[in-house]
Write an enzyme that holds these catalytic residues in place. Structure first.
Site, PDB file in Angstrom:
ATOM      1  N   HIS A 222      -3.605  -5.505   2.027  1.00  0.00           N
ATOM      2  CA  HIS A 222      -3.333  -5.595   3.458  1.00  0.00           C
ATOM      3  C   HIS A 222      -4.030  -6.848   3.965  1.00  0.00           C
ATOM      4  CE1 HIS A 222      -2.014  -1.439   4.133  1.00  0.00           C
ATOM      5  NE2 HIS A 222      -3.033  -1.011   3.423  1.00  0.00           N
TER       6      HIS A 222
ATOM      7  N   CYS B  80       0.818  -1.216   0.000  1.00  0.00           N
ATOM      8  CA  CYS B  80       0.000   0.000   0.000  1.00  0.00           C
ATOM      9  C   CYS B  80       0.855   1.272   0.000  1.00  0.00           C
ATOM     10  CB  CYS B  80      -1.000  -0.040   1.141  1.00  0.00           C
ATOM     11  SG  CYS B  80      -2.407   1.056   0.809  1.00  0.00           S
TER      12      CYS B  80
HETATM   13  N1  GLN Z   1      -1.826   6.869   2.262  1.00  0.00           N
HETATM   14  C1  GLN Z   1      -2.001   6.047   1.102  1.00  0.00           C
HETATM   15  C2  GLN Z   1      -3.353   6.216   0.423  1.00  0.00           C
HETATM   16  O1  GLN Z   1      -4.347   6.515   1.059  1.00  0.00           O
HETATM   17  C3  GLN Z   1      -1.742   4.603   1.478  1.00  0.00           C
HETATM   18  C4  GLN Z   1      -2.748   4.047   2.452  1.00  0.00           C
HETATM   19  C5  GLN Z   1      -2.368   2.712   3.006  1.00  0.00           C
HETATM   20  O2  GLN Z   1      -1.183   2.366   3.150  1.00  0.00           O
HETATM   21  N2  GLN Z   1      -3.385   1.952   3.392  1.00  0.00           N
HETATM   22  O3  GLN Z   1      -3.446   6.008  -0.751  1.00  0.00           O
END
Ligand code: GLN
Length: 244
Positions: free
Chosen positions: A197, A96
């Site tokens: 995730h 992510c």
């Molecule tokens: N901050 C990033 C986004 O919202 C990644 C989010 C995350 O790692 N879940 O795209």
């Protein structure tokens, strides 16, 4: 057998949402069950990164705010080492926010957060809802069996692959990189980025083994078989949640 898997977690305190640290626990446990030594190190803000000392480099997901901090540091203190590690075929996994940082950039309004450019992808925080939900993808690692990854995604950024950049897989259910292209993640040699995730590896033990084998430069079939009844159940439950 005197094998050791040396892992370095980048920013384990800041880049660890959805318990992404669970991915490291899975690697550790699957190594322990097989008598493979597991050594875990970390590299945080301001700390140097050794380009030669690890078999697998890992960076989890993060909030935009934390990601910004890490991005500056990544460029300043770790980018060259990561490129050198990739060049010697070390395994690099980004999840992510970590995936976004392995690309060229993450654009948030007027701001552009730079990435290390190991993957030819660009991420943009566009108008529109966050892409949230259970997801299943079919990965293209050349295996016929066990090629589905299931997990959970929650990202505001939409990620676009450069021409010629391979995705990690194709979306079966869920949003994937941008909610439209049908692609999820990206892979260039042993560098992999994904939005999954869950954390990713407890739900996809087969993939954990692929990472271990790749990082150790051995064939996955050289890893001792484990009783994966619980892991299979977790995988099937994640797939069911995604509707596959
Ligand atoms: N901050 C990033 C986004 O919202 C990644 C989010 C995350 O790692 N879940 O795209």
């Amino acid at each position: 057998m005197d094998r050791v898997l040396r892992v370095c977690a980048l920013y384990p305190d800041l880049m660890n949402i959805y318990a992404d640290r669970g991915n490291l626990l899975v690697l550790e446990q699957r190594c322990a069950w097989r008598g493979i030594r597991f050594e875990l190190s970390s590299s945080g803000l301001g700390e140097p990164l050794d380009a030669d000392a690890y078999d697998l480099y890992y960076i989890g997901g993060g909030q935009d705010r934390d990601q910004r901090l890490c991005a500056e540091d990544l460029i300043a203190t770790k980018r060259d080492a990561l490129h050198a590690a990739a060049a010697r075929d070390a395994m690099i996994l980004g999840v992510c926010g970590g995936y976004q940082l392995l690309g060229h950039s993450y654009v948030l309004g007027q701001d552009e957060i730079p990435g290390v450019g190991l993957l030819d992808v660009r991420t943009v925080r566009e108008d529109g809802p966050r892409l949230i939900g259970n997801v299943a993808i079919e990965v293209s690692l050349g295996d016929v069996e066990d090629s589905i990854l299931a997990g959970f995604e929650n990202h505001g950024g939409r990620t676009y692959l450069g021409a010629g950049q391979e995705p990690l897989g194709c979306v079966l259910k869920g949003h994937g990189n941008d909610g439209r292209s049908g692609f999820e993640g990206a892979r260039a040699s042993n560098t992999i980025g994904t939005y999954l995730h869950g954390p990713l590896l407890p739900k996809n033990a087969w993939f954990a083994d692929r990472l271990i084998a790749t990082a150790l430069h051995i064939d996955p079939s050289d890893l001792a078989l484990l009783d994966d009844a619980f892991e299979q159940a977790a995988h099937l439950s994640a797939r069911r949640a995604a509707g596959i």
